[in-house]
Design a protein around this motif. Structure first.
Motif, PDB file in Angstrom:
ATOM      1  N   GLY A 213      -4.207  14.569  12.640  1.00 46.84           N
ATOM      2  CA  GLY A 213      -3.083  14.837  13.522  1.00 46.84           C
ATOM      3  C   GLY A 213      -2.493  13.622  14.200  1.00 46.84           C
ATOM      4  N   ALA A 214      -2.917  12.421  13.803  1.00 43.64           N
ATOM      5  CA  ALA A 214      -2.394  11.205  14.430  1.00 43.64           C
ATOM      6  C   ALA A 214      -2.470  10.059  13.427  1.00 43.64           C
ATOM      7  CB  ALA A 214      -3.184  10.855  15.686  1.00 43.64           C
ATOM      8  N   GLU A 215      -1.462   9.230  13.432  1.00 42.63           N
ATOM      9  CA  GLU A 215      -1.438   8.060  12.562  1.00 42.63           C
ATOM     10  C   GLU A 215      -1.630   6.806  13.398  1.00 42.63           C
ATOM     11  OE1 GLU A 215       1.170   7.973   8.894  1.00 42.63           O
ATOM     12  OE2 GLU A 215       2.368   9.215  10.245  1.00 42.63           O
ATOM     13  N   ALA A 216      -2.476   5.935  12.910  1.00 45.25           N
ATOM     14  CA  ALA A 216      -2.734   4.658  13.592  1.00 45.25           C
ATOM     15  C   ALA A 216      -3.525   3.780  12.636  1.00 45.25           C
ATOM     16  CB  ALA A 216      -3.514   4.883  14.889  1.00 45.25           C
ATOM     17  N   ASP A 217      -3.738   2.546  13.025  1.00 42.73           N
ATOM     18  CA  ASP A 217      -4.634   1.683  12.255  1.00 42.73           C
ATOM     19  C   ASP A 217      -6.038   2.273  12.296  1.00 42.73           C
ATOM     20  OD1 ASP A 217      -2.746  -0.514  11.710  1.00 42.73           O
ATOM     21  OD2 ASP A 217      -2.833  -0.855  13.874  1.00 42.73           O
ATOM     22  N   VAL A 218      -6.797   2.096  11.209  1.00 37.37           N
ATOM     23  CA  VAL A 218      -8.162   2.614  11.166  1.00 37.37           C
ATOM     24  C   VAL A 218      -9.032   1.665  10.358  1.00 37.37           C
ATOM     25  CG1 VAL A 218      -7.636   4.068   9.148  1.00 37.37           C
ATOM     26  CG2 VAL A 218      -9.614   4.616  10.592  1.00 37.37           C
ATOM     27  N   VAL A 219     -10.262   1.461  10.826  1.00 33.86           N
ATOM     28  CA  VAL A 219     -11.232   0.619  10.136  1.00 33.86           C
ATOM     29  C   VAL A 219     -12.451   1.471   9.821  1.00 33.86           C
ATOM     30  CG1 VAL A 219     -12.513  -1.542  10.146  1.00 33.86           C
ATOM     31  CG2 VAL A 219     -10.449  -1.323  11.543  1.00 33.86           C
ATOM     32  N   LEU A 220     -12.816   1.519   8.535  1.00 34.03           N
ATOM     33  CA  LEU A 220     -13.871   2.406   8.072  1.00 34.03           C
ATOM     34  C   LEU A 220     -14.923   1.640   7.283  1.00 34.03           C
ATOM     35  CD1 LEU A 220     -11.497   5.128   6.564  1.00 34.03           C
ATOM     36  CD2 LEU A 220     -12.528   5.174   8.849  1.00 34.03           C
ATOM     37  N   VAL A 221     -16.030   2.309   7.030  1.00 31.97           N
ATOM     38  CA  VAL A 221     -17.055   1.837   6.109  1.00 31.97           C
ATOM     39  C   VAL A 221     -16.924   2.647   4.825  1.00 31.97           C
ATOM     40  CG1 VAL A 221     -19.554   1.794   5.675  1.00 31.97           C
ATOM     41  CG2 VAL A 221     -18.657   1.081   7.896  1.00 31.97           C
ATOM     42  N   ASP A 222     -17.246   2.058   3.694  1.00 34.51           N
ATOM     43  CA  ASP A 222     -17.214   2.773   2.421  1.00 34.51           C
ATOM     44  C   ASP A 222     -18.419   3.700   2.329  1.00 34.51           C
ATOM     45  OD1 ASP A 222     -16.798   3.715  -0.113  1.00 34.51           O
ATOM     46  OD2 ASP A 222     -17.197   1.804  -1.126  1.00 34.51           O
ATOM     47  N   ASN A 223     -18.331   4.833   3.014  1.00 32.99           N
ATOM     48  CA  ASN A 223     -19.444   5.778   3.060  1.00 32.99           C
ATOM     49  C   ASN A 223     -19.716   6.423   1.704  1.00 32.99           C
ATOM     50  OD1 ASN A 223     -20.215   6.045   6.058  1.00 32.99           O
ATOM     51  ND2 ASN A 223     -17.988   6.185   6.102  1.00 32.99           N
TER      52      ASN A 223
END
Length: 343
Positions: A163-173
């Motif tokens: 429900g929201a757009e923004a920058d995101v930083v993830l791990v390759d789970n």
């Protein structure tokens, strides 16, 4: 935070542009521009030269419109603060923000959407310049309401938000889950159990990787070996491992999807004297010091925090590039428990 994805970079140069031109880190430019922190004279000269070359100017109008600019603080909203993963992430983010002259207000929502909503409102009410959020599974469309006129930039970390757009930083789970499972398959295992802690995103992606690795190897997924734990505690993992290893057809290997679960697996298998291969997701303290060091899939948690902080600094500075989705790689560290052959 905008509800629409920006369509391109602003024509106005940003601090990131200066950093690229000068060949320095973003925080170094921030220190020079804001006059905060020590920077070598030679480096500062390079930054000033880059500023002149590209015509960078601080966006004082935007800074005055953002309520947090008077206090130079940002909000960091995390999950379970007892989890070393979040402690490491927070430490790195705080260091980057401190280098840029920002203080950090730390809060936690403990996976409760209502608590998270109140915490976000309180942080914005404290006039923060931006927010780094580990989002829960709730709908984050409320950010447009509590955020007023899109004044406070947001970066999500560890999980995307709905429900929201923004920058995101993830791990390759998912990739990490696949790597862990394939490692066990490569060492001869066919009956591989997985213990899954509750999460709407991270451990769910690790489970997806587990399933893909088995299918890729031509192994049917035995749903009796897929154990979802209600709370994801060490005690639950220990009890589940005991039940698995004392069943009529026990697994020869276990993939645990969090470090808390790995501790429970090791405790139960040792109590039973069972020879079972173990691969855990996320490293933990002393994992390499046990009699049989623990094989883990891990990622650079500090880099996760650093990347999120740098993205937020860029947005605070007025950056309008399209939202970024950064996925950091995971890697397997073979230490012993994951290399045990099936019996």
């Amino acid at each position: 935070m905008s509800s629409r994805r920006p369509q391109g970079r602003s024509t106005r140069p940003t601090m990131r542009d200066v950093a690229e031109r000068a060949g320095v880190a973003l925080v170094t430019v921030s220190r020079v521009v804001n006059g905060i922190g020590a920077v070598r004279e030679e480096t500062a000269d390079r930054v000033h030269a880059a500023i002149s070359e590209i015509g960078y100017q601080r966006n004082e109008i935007a800074r005055s419109l953002r309520p947090g600019q008077n206090s130079l603080t940002i909000g960091l909203l995390l999950g379970d603060l007892t989890n070393p993963f979040y402690a490491s992430l927070a430490k790195a983010a705080v260091e980057v923000m401190a280098d840029a002259g920002y203080a950090v207000l730390l809060s936690t929502a403990d996976e409760d959407p209502e608590v998270e909503r109140r915490a976000v409102g309180e942080l914005i009410g404290r006039r923060v310049a931006g927010l780094i959020i580990v989002p829960d599974q709730g709908d984050h469309a409320f950010l447009r309401e509590v955020n007023g006129h899109d004044q406070v930039p947001v970066v999500f970390v560890d999980r995307p938000a709905t429900g929201a757009e923004a920058d995101v930083v993830l791990v390759d789970n998912e990739g990490g889950g696949r790597t862990a499972t394939q490692h066990l398959v490569d060492h001869g295992h066919r009956r591989i159990a997985i213990l899954v802690a509750p999460s709407y995103y991270t451990t769910g992606r690790r489970l997806r990787g587990y399933r893909k690795a088995l299918r890729h190897s031509g192994i049917d997924v035995d749903e009796a070996l897929v154990v979802a734990l209600p709370r994801g505690t060490t005690e639950e993992a220990s009890a589940a491992t005991h039940a698995l290893l004392t069943s009529p057809n026990p697994p020869t290997a276990i993939f645990s999807t969090t470090s808390f679960l790995t501790e429970g697996v090791l405790r139960a298998s040792r109590q039973l004297g069972a020879q079972v291969a173990v691969v855990g997701f996320d490293d933990f303290k002393l994992a390499d010091m046990l009699p049989t060091p623990v094989t883990v899939v891990t990622s650079d948690t500090e880099e996760l925090g650093r990347r999120a902080a740098h993205l937020l600094l860029d947005r605070i500075d007025g950056g309008t590039a399209p939202f970024q989705r950064i996925v950091l790689p995971s890697q397997l560290i073979a230490r012993g428990t994951g290399e045990t052959a099936p019996r």
